[in-house]
Design an enzyme around this catalytic site. Structure first.
Site, PDB file in Angstrom:
ATOM      1  NE  ARG A 310      -3.768  -2.295   0.235  1.00 50.56           N
ATOM      2  CZ  ARG A 310      -4.834  -2.549   0.994  1.00 50.56           C
ATOM      3  NH1 ARG A 310      -5.226  -1.656   1.884  1.00 50.56           N
ATOM      4  NH2 ARG A 310      -5.495  -3.675   0.857  1.00 50.56           N
ATOM      5  CD  GLU A 312      -3.105   3.285   2.914  1.00 52.01           C
ATOM      6  OE1 GLU A 312      -2.797   3.276   4.130  1.00 52.01           O
ATOM      7  OE2 GLU A 312      -4.139   2.777   2.469  1.00 52.01           O
ATOM      8  NE  ARG A 318      -5.422   2.534  11.905  1.00 57.52           N
ATOM      9  CZ  ARG A 318      -6.727   2.330  11.829  1.00 57.52           C
ATOM     10  NH1 ARG A 318      -7.279   1.342  12.499  1.00 57.52           N
ATOM     11  NH2 ARG A 318      -7.479   3.100  11.079  1.00 57.52           N
ATOM     12  CG  HIS A 319      -1.642   3.202   8.323  1.00 56.31           C
ATOM     13  ND1 HIS A 319      -2.252   3.978   9.279  1.00 56.31           N
ATOM     14  CD2 HIS A 319      -2.621   2.805   7.470  1.00 56.31           C
ATOM     15  CE1 HIS A 319      -3.542   4.058   9.023  1.00 56.31           C
ATOM     16  NE2 HIS A 319      -3.795   3.346   7.933  1.00 56.31           N
ATOM     17  CD  GLU A 489      -9.878  -1.971   8.288  1.00 54.75           C
ATOM     18  OE1 GLU A 489      -9.447  -2.697   7.371  1.00 54.75           O
ATOM     19  OE2 GLU A 489      -9.929  -0.725   8.209  1.00 54.75           O
ATOM     20  CB  SER A 492     -11.576  -4.394   4.794  1.00 55.82           C
ATOM     21  OG  SER A 492     -12.561  -3.724   4.051  1.00 55.82           O
ATOM     22  NE  ARG A 540      -3.854  -1.996  10.438  1.00 56.42           N
ATOM     23  CZ  ARG A 540      -4.677  -1.125   9.885  1.00 56.42           C
ATOM     24  NH1 ARG A 540      -5.993  -1.292   9.987  1.00 56.42           N
ATOM     25  NH2 ARG A 540      -4.210  -0.081   9.218  1.00 56.42           N
TER      26      ARG A 540
END
Length: 566
Positions: A310, A312, A318-319, A489, A492, A540
């Protein structure tokens, strides 16, 4: 000054290309005299040291019983040596000689005695050396001088320890008395961090040194040697094992999907573009498209474990830009909740097994990173909402031959919005939740229903990927769900669109270039069962199950916007 030195300088003055001045000759003479004095002093010191060594150490009765193997290049076949695992050392071996291979964890010597702590992974044992008839002072000095973290082979006599045992070691009722010690691989004397310091939390109250997160990650190989890191990754391996075992028992097939793809699998801009010969490609944001194509290929139930990328630029706790995904996809008969509940039960099975099989590892982690024990329901509470937004509780058992009857705590998105508004949060009906809002919802659910794990169902369609099936009764929402641990989360998922024409329409709506995903769309032209699935973030799950404060502690070699090494 010696005659030879004087003659040498004179020759230099005569034969040299340039005749030296008297001042330069005197300077050379002084330098030569100084060097001669220094050499004489060193020779005298060496002779004295040799005399003293002979007087202090005496005869080396341990010749051949200590030293270094040198570089092991597999030149020789296996030696006739049978090794005992360090964790197996106990009082039952009293009087037996054994070989062990371990690291030097700590050393303390005084006079004719040395105490060492040997370590292998999370286990430690005490090694003792006493100068005597069979062990020389030379050997003791050699062993005491081996640098910490070096790997050694030790042949030792197991001795039972009376009383309360050895407090500083995991092997408390027995110790080793050294017979032979050989260095297998030496560590540099100066370590960038000490294992003892890295074993303390960042907010340790003892006042002793601790290691911050960046230093840990910069020296990850050393940090991974701590008992806490060993425990974290043992638990993480357990998550994968129970995920595989549970799904295999339910008839799932493990598959492996491409990580270089022609189009962004999730849409959006958070994708890594890479050069692919004369064109370009992307690193997979998920195995989503290929899981669905496998369902269309009559695999019926599939799962995969692999890297997810990802792009991002999120520097949060948490990323990460690369993480391990536990993904599954499953055909269902009538309703996507068949899949949602299967995933929920799989996670509950993982949690149960971790608490039963890894209780010591969980305690080890909690000693360095204290956290409240992870709580989940079994049978779990299922929450529904009626039209007046009053909460009602229903118990809906899911029958399965593998597990006892179990229900799952499910919160519909409108219900979650109502709970948050009642707690003072201003949020729109179709607005996606921020991380702080998710955590607040987690606290509300925990306070009311005493569970750290729950499912949030019926997300707004606008915040889900193009392949998500809309809710047939309310087009604002979708047949999608997220699963949460401690208010964050971890999964998903959704029912996927399995009709080629409808999928094309939704892809256009999201602005996705159809030519890049045509093979994906075509796979649904020839009949495909209704199906749903989800993607779980391994790191996670590990972080939140243990209550760690940063996901990087649960990643072997984490990748984020600022870290691409080691």
């Amino acid at each position: 000054m010696s005659e030879s030195a004087t003659t040498e300088m004179a020759d230099l003055a005569v034969d040299g290309e340039k005749k030296m001045s008297k001042k330069e000759l005197n300077k050379l003479a002084k330098a030569a005299k100084k060097n001669e004095a220094k050499a004489a002093a060193q020779a005298t010191k060496g002779e004295a040291a040799g005399d003293n060594a002979g007087q202090d150490d005496g005869e080396d009765v341990s010749v051949g019983m200590y030293g270094s193997y040198g570089l092991i290049q597999s030149a020789d076949e296996k030696k006739d040596m049978e090794y005992t695992e360090l964790r197996a050392i106990n009082a039952s071996l009293d009087g037996k000689e054994i070989w062990v291979r371990a690291r030097i964890h700590a050393t303390r010597s005084k006079g004719k005695t040395a105490f060492l702590v040997l370590r292998h992974r999370v286990h430690t044992a005490q090694l003792m050396l006493f100068v005597g008839e069979k062990l020389s002072k030379q050997m003791l000095k050699f062993v005491a001088g081996i640098s910490k973290e070096s790997i050694v082979d030790v042949r030792g006599l197991v001795k039972k320890v009376e009383g309360e045992g050895i407090a500083s070691c995991t092997q408390k009722d027995a110790e080793l008395h050294a017979v032979e010690v050989f260095v297998v691989s030496a560590a540099e004397p100066r370590l960038p961090l000490q294992i003892e310091d890295a074993s303390r939390g960042e907010h340790d109250a003892s006042g002793l040194s601790c290691v911050n997160l960046d230093t840990r990650l910069d020296n990850r190989v050393l940090d991974l040697r701590t008992p806490t890191a060993q425990a974290i990754f043992a638990i993480q391996a357990g998550v994968c094992r129970y995920f595989r075992n549970c799904l295999a028992a339910r008839g799932f097939t493990e598959i492996h999907t491409p990580k270089i793809i022609s189009a962004a699998s999730e849409g959006g801009a958070n994708v890594f573009q890479v050069t692919y010969f004369k064109g370009s490609a992307y690193l997979a944001q998920s195995p989503q498209l290929y899981k669905q194509m496998a369902i269309a290929g009559d695999f019926d139930r599939v799962y995969t474990i692999g890297s997810v990328f990802r792009a991002e630029d999120s520097n949060t706790h948490r990323h990460m830009t690369e993480f391990m995904g536990l993904d599954l996809e499953m055909a269902f008969k009538h309703h996507y909740h068949e899949v949602m509940l299967t995933i929920g039960e799989t996670l509950i099975n993982i949690f149960k097994n971790l608490q039963e099989e890894f209780d010591q590892e969980i305690l080890t982690v909690a000693q360095q990173y204290p956290a409240e024990p992870f709580v989940f329901c079994e049978p779990a509470l299922v929450l529904k909402t009626n039209h007046s937004n009053c909460f009602t509780t229903l118990f809906e058992p899911c029958h399965t031959p593998l597990f006892p009857t179990v229900t799952l705590p499910t919160v519909r998105f409108p219900e979650a919005i109502a709970m948050l508004r009642a707690d003072g949060v201003e949020i729109g009906d179709e607005e996606d939740m921020s991380t702080p809002v998710e955590k607040q919802l987690g606290r509300l659910v925990k306070a009311k229903y005493n569970t750290d794990f729950y499912i949030l169902d019926k997300f707004p369609l606008a915040v889900r990927p193009f392949y998500t099936m809309p809710d047939p009764k309310d087009g604002r929402y979708s047949n999608s769900y997220d699963m949460f641990m401690r208010g964050e989360e971890i999964l998903s998922g959704a029912q996927r669109i399995h009709d080629a024409a409808f999928l094309t329409e939704r892809a256009k709506h999201h602005g996705i270039a159809l030519e890049q995903i045509q093979s994906y769309i075509d796979s649904f032209k020839y009949g495909c069962p209704p199906h749903a699935g989800g993607g779980i973030g391994l790191e996670r799950v590990t972080m939140l199950f243990l209550g760690l404060h940063n996901i990087r502690l649960a990643s072997l070699f984490p990748r984020d916007p600022k870290r691409i090494t080691p």
